[in-house]
Design an enzyme around this catalytic site. Sequence first.
Site, mmCIF file in Angstrom:
data_model
loop_
_atom_site.group_PDB
_atom_site.id
_atom_site.type_symbol
_atom_site.label_atom_id
_atom_site.label_comp_id
_atom_site.label_asym_id
_atom_site.label_seq_id
_atom_site.Cartn_x
_atom_site.Cartn_y
_atom_site.Cartn_z
ATOM 1 N N LYS A 1 0.810 -1.227 0.000
ATOM 2 C CA LYS A 1 0.000 0.000 0.000
ATOM 3 C C LYS A 1 0.833 1.261 0.000
ATOM 4 O O LYS A 1 0.425 2.277 -0.559
ATOM 5 C CB LYS A 1 -0.954 -0.007 1.204
ATOM 6 C CG LYS A 1 -2.063 -1.025 1.061
ATOM 7 C CD LYS A 1 -3.291 -0.579 1.816
ATOM 8 C CE LYS A 1 -4.440 -1.532 1.554
ATOM 9 N NZ LYS A 1 -5.597 -1.231 2.408
ATOM 10 N N LYS B 1 -11.816 -12.311 -8.766
ATOM 11 C CA LYS B 1 -12.759 -12.331 -7.646
ATOM 12 C C LYS B 1 -13.731 -11.137 -7.693
ATOM 13 O O LYS B 1 -13.349 -10.035 -8.095
ATOM 14 C CB LYS B 1 -11.893 -12.334 -6.385
ATOM 15 C CG LYS B 1 -12.540 -12.042 -5.101
ATOM 16 C CD LYS B 1 -11.524 -12.185 -3.962
ATOM 17 C CE LYS B 1 -12.021 -11.348 -2.803
ATOM 18 N NZ LYS B 1 -11.016 -10.811 -1.938
ATOM 19 N N LYS C 1 -15.371 -5.825 -3.518
ATOM 20 C CA LYS C 1 -16.218 -4.736 -3.047
ATOM 21 C C LYS C 1 -15.657 -3.375 -3.415
ATOM 22 O O LYS C 1 -16.292 -2.359 -3.212
ATOM 23 C CB LYS C 1 -16.518 -4.862 -1.547
ATOM 24 C CG LYS C 1 -15.396 -4.642 -0.568
ATOM 25 C CD LYS C 1 -15.921 -4.913 0.852
ATOM 26 C CE LYS C 1 -14.882 -5.041 1.920
ATOM 27 N NZ LYS C 1 -14.577 -3.966 2.785
#
Length: 327
Positions: A112, A193, A196
Amino acid sequence: MKKITLTGLKPTGSLTLGNYIGSISQMVKMQDEYKNYLFIADMHAITVPNDREALHKNIKDFIALYLACGIDPKKNVIYLQSDIEYIPSISWLLECNTYYGELSRMIQFKEKSKQNANFSVGLLTYPVLMATDILVVDADYVPVGIDQKQHVELTRDIAIRFNNRYGEVFKIPEPLITKVGTKVNDLVDPTKKMSKTEENPKGVIGLLDPPEVARKKIMSATTDSEMSIKYNPETKPGISNLISIYSALTDTSISDVEAKFKDANYGEFKRNVADVVCEFLERIQKRYHELVDSEEIEEILRNGANEVRELAKKKYEVMRKQIGLYR
Ligand code: LTN
């Protein structure tokens, strides 16, 4: 005595059918086995910039949706992390017993921090906040996906170190690599996948999608140029994904789904999948709307916060004593 579990949910993105089938439905099945703490990790959501309105809406939506999906507030202590004012204080005491090297080696941090040169210090210290969450409730098990396993291992290291330096304060938790339910893939690109935080909404069914929108997404899902409704994720990822969804929502085995639709064409099969998905969405959304702004949720969160605040206060006081931070 039942063993204790702790599950943290980071309220970012919006919950999808993939989250329900892969994870929430499993939690619902497991909720009798342990004493469960379940919390919204809202303080974890702000390690990267977050929009105020979106964050607030997500916090409420996540709780209402988990409840609507069958998480039982009698079997889970449900709370909001930022309601527990001792957590940041405990986290500080743990940070001072954690090495910079340990945190900078965390895989998630390395990934990140590469994405944005101006990352916050919180992105680095986040695993210590997570350790706090876990250690405050004396969790035996922490159900996590494989990506969070390293953070639970760090939690163990920190807890063992603290116990060695200051006396037995913490129970040493174990990661419980959750047996994921069926993995649901993206409808447009069924080799990845269903996420979200996916940009293209056509591939993702949100738990709050209007059923008619969800129906359209399923009807236009990517399939293949054959005509057989057969499960083979390698060669037929699109059809296999739809079979998985149907199988999970109707509790039917894959082979029974194949048998049921052996003479159907793709259009008919998709209509059936869409019916099942729409029925599911209608059911949980009805309950979601009853709950989302209700006194019922307020009370659940108040009770949860009261219970966990007591635990956190006790831990904090013991830690202060052991470290020497007292008058
Ligand atoms: N890091 C987790 C969320 C999380 C968590 C926790 C999970 C925060 N604190 C404690 C388990 C236990 C995530 O990013 N999903």
